[in-house]
Design an enzyme around this catalytic site. Structure first.
Site, short mmCIF file in Angstrom:
data_model
loop_
_atom_site.label_atom_id
_atom_site.label_comp_id
_atom_site.label_asym_id
_atom_site.label_seq_id
_atom_site.Cartn_x
_atom_site.Cartn_y
_atom_site.Cartn_z
N VAL A 85 84.72 98.26 53.72
CA VAL A 85 85.50 97.06 53.42
C VAL A 85 85.90 96.44 54.75
CG1 VAL A 85 86.30 97.78 51.14
CG2 VAL A 85 87.62 98.40 53.17
N SER A 86 86.25 95.16 54.70
CA SER A 86 86.50 94.44 55.95
C SER A 86 87.92 94.56 56.48
CB SER A 86 86.17 92.96 55.76
OG SER A 86 84.82 92.81 55.44
N THR A 87 88.90 94.67 55.61
CA THR A 87 90.28 94.65 56.07
C THR A 87 91.04 95.87 55.59
OG1 THR A 87 91.01 93.38 54.15
CG2 THR A 87 90.33 92.12 56.09
#
Length: 192
Positions: free
Chosen positions: A9-11
């Site tokens: 996931v990015s964040t």
């Protein structure tokens, strides 16, 4: 054959649990997860780990191709690294399996669309910033460097390293401000 799952996931406020569950259902014996942007492969330690221990006959499994990369060039590098190890790549939510010609072709198409989506997002962000600037809402990040304070300290005989230390900025920034001040002063002298 070992199935190795990779979730990303990015964040930090996002969660890998849905991806991890899908990877378990796909039969992954090992699952590595991380919270890093997909726009680059730099700093993605879990991906590096997976690529270092994958063996011939293994399968790298992701839920979607954009979990691996957001640019076609990065995706192709990862796919090539997997291929060189004698392993394959599969996606649980997309018909991607690099063991087949159709799966390889679909993978490349998905990579093009992932990169396209990233570029569109970047364009929309820039348009939003320009619109906010035009309305006077967006001023940009406030300057962290106080040029007048740098000049004042320099005039008092304080050295560049000490100025940088006091103002908590890079020494190169001190030199840049001082060089700009010198250039501006000499240009004003020529103009008169």
């Amino acid at each position: 054959m070992t199935k190795i799952g990779y979730a990303r996931v990015s964040t930090t406020d996002q969660d890998c649990s849905l991806q991890e569950e899908a990877l378990r259902r796909a039969g992954c014996d090992v699952i590595r997860s991380e919270k890093r942007s997909g726009t680059s492969t730099r700093g993605r330690e879990e991906l590096d780990t997976v690529l270092s221990f994958i063996r011939p006959g293994d399968v790298l499994v992701v839920t979607k191709i954009d979990r691996l990369a957001r640019s076609l060039s990065d995706l192709l590098k990862i796919v090539e690294a997997v291929r060189e190890k004698g392993a394959a790549l599969q996606a649980t939510d997309q018909p991607v399996d690099t063991a087949s010609a159709a799966g390889k072709a679909f993978l490349q198409m998905l990579g093009v669309f992932a990169e396209f989506e990233t570029n569109l997002r970047r364009e929309r962000q820039m348009e939003g910033i320009e619109s906010a600037k035009a309305r006077g809402v967006y001023q940009g990040r406030p300057a962290k460097i106080d040029g007048e304070e740098i000049k004042r300290l320099k005039a008092q005989g304080v050295g560049a390293s000490e100025i940088a230390k006091r103002l908590k900025i890079a020494r190169a920034s001190v030199y840049r401000v001082l060089a700009d001040a010198t250039t501006s002063a000499s240009e004003q002298g020529v103009a008169q």
